[in-house]
Motif scaffolding. Structure first.
Motif, PDB file in Angstrom:
ATOM      1  N   TYR A 218       0.851  -1.184   0.000  1.00 15.00           N
ATOM      2  CA  TYR A 218       0.000   0.000   0.000  1.00 15.00           C
ATOM      3  C   TYR A 218       0.889   1.238   0.000  1.00 15.00           C
ATOM      4  O   TYR A 218       1.924   1.278   0.651  1.00 15.00           O
ATOM      5  N   ARG A 219       0.461   2.267  -0.734  1.00 15.10           N
ATOM      6  CA  ARG A 219       1.188   3.523  -0.818  1.00 15.10           C
ATOM      7  C   ARG A 219       0.278   4.662  -0.365  1.00 15.10           C
ATOM      8  O   ARG A 219      -0.562   5.147  -1.106  1.00 15.10           O
ATOM      9  N   PRO A 220       0.450   5.096   0.905  1.00 13.50           N
ATOM     10  CA  PRO A 220      -0.360   6.218   1.381  1.00 13.50           C
ATOM     11  C   PRO A 220      -0.058   7.481   0.567  1.00 13.50           C
ATOM     12  O   PRO A 220       1.102   7.785   0.310  1.00 13.50           O
ATOM     13  N   VAL A 221      -1.101   8.184   0.147  1.00 10.69           N
ATOM     14  CA  VAL A 221      -0.897   9.394  -0.648  1.00 10.69           C
ATOM     15  C   VAL A 221      -0.320  10.517   0.204  1.00 10.69           C
ATOM     16  O   VAL A 221       0.400  11.367  -0.316  1.00 10.69           O
ATOM     17  N   GLU A 222      -0.598  10.529   1.486  1.00 14.24           N
ATOM     18  CA  GLU A 222       0.007  11.492   2.416  1.00 14.24           C
ATOM     19  C   GLU A 222       0.367  10.735   3.682  1.00 14.24           C
ATOM     20  O   GLU A 222      -0.435  10.615   4.594  1.00 14.24           O
ATOM     21  N   MET A 223       1.610  10.234   3.732  1.00  9.57           N
ATOM     22  CA  MET A 223       2.066   9.459   4.886  1.00  9.57           C
ATOM     23  C   MET A 223       2.283  10.405   6.076  1.00  9.57           C
ATOM     24  O   MET A 223       3.024  11.392   5.949  1.00  9.57           O
ATOM     25  N   PRO A 224       1.618  10.149   7.212  1.00 11.07           N
ATOM     26  CA  PRO A 224       1.839  10.994   8.392  1.00 11.07           C
ATOM     27  C   PRO A 224       3.314  10.944   8.817  1.00 11.07           C
ATOM     28  O   PRO A 224       3.952   9.890   8.757  1.00 11.07           O
ATOM     29  N   ASN A 225       3.849  12.079   9.252  1.00 12.84           N
ATOM     30  CA  ASN A 225       5.249  12.146   9.664  1.00 12.84           C
ATOM     31  C   ASN A 225       5.584  11.141  10.759  1.00 12.84           C
ATOM     32  O   ASN A 225       6.688  10.607  10.803  1.00 12.84           O
ATOM     33  N   GLN A 226       4.629  10.869  11.653  1.00 14.34           N
ATOM     34  CA  GLN A 226       4.864   9.934  12.751  1.00 14.34           C
ATOM     35  C   GLN A 226       5.146   8.519  12.252  1.00 14.34           C
ATOM     36  O   GLN A 226       5.727   7.712  12.968  1.00 14.34           O
ATOM     37  N   LEU A 227       4.736   8.195  11.029  1.00 13.82           N
ATOM     38  CA  LEU A 227       4.932   6.847  10.480  1.00 13.82           C
ATOM     39  C   LEU A 227       6.181   6.738   9.611  1.00 13.82           C
ATOM     40  O   LEU A 227       6.548   5.639   9.206  1.00 13.82           O
ATOM     41  N   LYS A 228       6.844   7.833   9.324  1.00 16.10           N
ATOM     42  CA  LYS A 228       8.002   7.818   8.418  1.00 16.10           C
ATOM     43  C   LYS A 228       9.246   7.332   9.147  1.00 16.10           C
ATOM     44  O   LYS A 228      10.161   8.090   9.457  1.00 16.10           O
ATOM     45  N   ARG A 229       9.247   6.038   9.420  1.00 20.18           N
ATOM     46  CA  ARG A 229      10.363   5.392  10.108  1.00 20.18           C
ATOM     47  C   ARG A 229      10.514   3.975   9.563  1.00 20.18           C
ATOM     48  O   ARG A 229       9.657   3.118   9.814  1.00 20.18           O
ATOM     49  N   LYS A 230      11.579   3.749   8.802  1.00 18.10           N
ATOM     50  CA  LYS A 230      11.783   2.436   8.167  1.00 18.10           C
ATOM     51  C   LYS A 230      11.725   1.323   9.197  1.00 18.10           C
ATOM     52  O   LYS A 230      12.347   1.405  10.251  1.00 18.10           O
ATOM     53  N   GLY A 231      10.977   0.288   8.873  1.00 25.06           N
ATOM     54  CA  GLY A 231      10.887  -0.888   9.726  1.00 25.06           C
ATOM     55  C   GLY A 231       9.867  -0.804  10.838  1.00 25.06           C
ATOM     56  O   GLY A 231       9.662  -1.781  11.547  1.00 25.06           O
ATOM     57  N   ALA A 232       9.212   0.358  11.006  1.00 23.65           N
ATOM     58  CA  ALA A 232       8.209   0.497  12.063  1.00 23.65           C
ATOM     59  C   ALA A 232       7.052  -0.465  11.798  1.00 23.65           C
ATOM     60  O   ALA A 232       6.584  -0.597  10.673  1.00 23.65           O
ATOM     61  N   ARG A 233       6.612  -1.135  12.845  1.00 28.48           N
ATOM     62  CA  ARG A 233       5.414  -1.971  12.750  1.00 28.48           C
ATOM     63  C   ARG A 233       4.219  -1.063  12.973  1.00 28.48           C
ATOM     64  O   ARG A 233       4.205  -0.267  13.909  1.00 28.48           O
TER      65      ARG A 233
ATOM     66  N   PHE B  79       4.092   6.706  -9.822  1.00 28.05           N
ATOM     67  CA  PHE B  79       4.447   5.560  -8.998  1.00 28.05           C
ATOM     68  C   PHE B  79       3.943   4.266  -9.610  1.00 28.05           C
ATOM     69  O   PHE B  79       2.825   4.195 -10.075  1.00 28.05           O
ATOM     70  N   MET B  80       4.777   3.268  -9.586  1.00 29.91           N
ATOM     71  CA  MET B  80       4.384   1.966 -10.118  1.00 29.91           C
ATOM     72  C   MET B  80       4.536   0.928  -9.011  1.00 29.91           C
ATOM     73  O   MET B  80       5.128  -0.120  -9.187  1.00 29.91           O
ATOM     74  N   TRP B  81       4.047   1.284  -7.835  1.00 30.94           N
ATOM     75  CA  TRP B  81       4.194   0.419  -6.675  1.00 30.94           C
ATOM     76  C   TRP B  81       3.019   0.659  -5.746  1.00 30.94           C
ATOM     77  O   TRP B  81       2.657   1.792  -5.448  1.00 30.94           O
ATOM     78  N   GLY B  82       2.429  -0.402  -5.266  1.00 37.75           N
ATOM     79  CA  GLY B  82       1.412  -0.328  -4.228  1.00 37.75           C
ATOM     80  C   GLY B  82       0.098   0.282  -4.640  1.00 37.75           C
ATOM     81  O   GLY B  82      -0.022   0.983  -5.635  1.00 37.75           O
ATOM     82  N   GLU B  83      -0.887  -0.018  -3.830  1.00 37.29           N
ATOM     83  CA  GLU B  83      -2.234   0.522  -4.024  1.00 37.29           C
ATOM     84  C   GLU B  83      -2.337   1.850  -3.276  1.00 37.29           C
ATOM     85  O   GLU B  83      -1.991   1.922  -2.092  1.00 37.29           O
ATOM     86  N   PRO B  84      -2.784   2.933  -3.938  1.00 35.90           N
ATOM     87  CA  PRO B  84      -2.888   4.218  -3.253  1.00 35.90           C
ATOM     88  C   PRO B  84      -4.027   4.213  -2.231  1.00 35.90           C
ATOM     89  O   PRO B  84      -5.142   3.766  -2.533  1.00 35.90           O
ATOM     90  N   VAL B  85      -3.702   4.691  -1.009  1.00 38.77           N
ATOM     91  CA  VAL B  85      -4.688   4.708   0.071  1.00 38.77           C
ATOM     92  C   VAL B  85      -4.556   5.986   0.884  1.00 38.77           C
ATOM     93  O   VAL B  85      -3.527   6.656   0.862  1.00 38.77           O
ATOM     94  N   GLU B  86      -5.606   6.296   1.614  1.00 38.39           N
ATOM     95  CA  GLU B  86      -5.608   7.369   2.601  1.00 38.39           C
ATOM     96  C   GLU B  86      -5.578   6.710   3.972  1.00 38.39           C
ATOM     97  O   GLU B  86      -6.308   5.751   4.216  1.00 38.39           O
ATOM     98  N   ILE B  87      -4.737   7.196   4.871  1.00 35.46           N
ATOM     99  CA  ILE B  87      -4.691   6.666   6.235  1.00 35.46           C
ATOM    100  C   ILE B  87      -5.680   7.451   7.086  1.00 35.46           C
ATOM    101  O   ILE B  87      -5.584   8.672   7.202  1.00 35.46           O
ATOM    102  N   ILE B  88      -6.621   6.725   7.686  1.00 35.54           N
ATOM    103  CA  ILE B  88      -7.663   7.324   8.515  1.00 35.54           C
ATOM    104  C   ILE B  88      -7.190   7.434   9.968  1.00 35.54           C
ATOM    105  O   ILE B  88      -7.386   8.445  10.614  1.00 35.54           O
ATOM    106  N   SER B  89      -6.567   6.358  10.489  1.00 32.07           N
ATOM    107  CA  SER B  89      -6.024   6.355  11.845  1.00 32.07           C
ATOM    108  C   SER B  89      -4.905   5.323  11.904  1.00 32.07           C
ATOM    109  O   SER B  89      -4.791   4.464  11.022  1.00 32.07           O
ATOM    110  N   PHE B  90      -4.066   5.399  12.959  1.00 29.06           N
ATOM    111  CA  PHE B  90      -2.933   4.472  13.040  1.00 29.06           C
ATOM    112  C   PHE B  90      -2.398   4.333  14.453  1.00 29.06           C
ATOM    113  O   PHE B  90      -2.628   5.193  15.309  1.00 29.06           O
TER     114      PHE B  90
END
Length: 75
Positions: A29-44, A59-70
């Motif tokens: 999945y490729r979030p269209v606007e990844m929250p800064n709190q999630l921008k950490r390689k390897g984070a679960r 982009f030729m990778w992943g399904e585009p999605v919006e993150i609602i909560s995390f």
């Protein structure tokens, strides 16, 4: 329709670079606007996502999605 997924945050250097999430089952999945709190390689993460229609993009990778909560677990 929103759904919850769990997986690992990755960073791809293709197409100028972008953040993505690979689920435990291997789906990409490729979030269209990844929250800064999630921008950490390897984070679960556990995220609630909603599919979005981007139309044309470079982009030729992943399904585009919006993150609602995390939630995260940094490793």
């Amino acid at each position: 329709m929103a759904k919850r997924i769990t997986g690992k945050v990755i960073y791809q250097t293709i197409s100028g670079g972008f953040w993505g999430i690979v689920t435990d089952g291997g789906k990409e999945y490729r979030p269209v606007e990844m929250p800064n709190q999630l921008k950490r390689k390897g984070a679960r993460v556990s995220v609630v996502i909603k599919k979005v229609n981007e139309g044309m993009n470079i982009f030729m990778w992943g399904e585009p999605v919006e993150i609602i909560s995390f939630t995260t677990t940094f490793i």
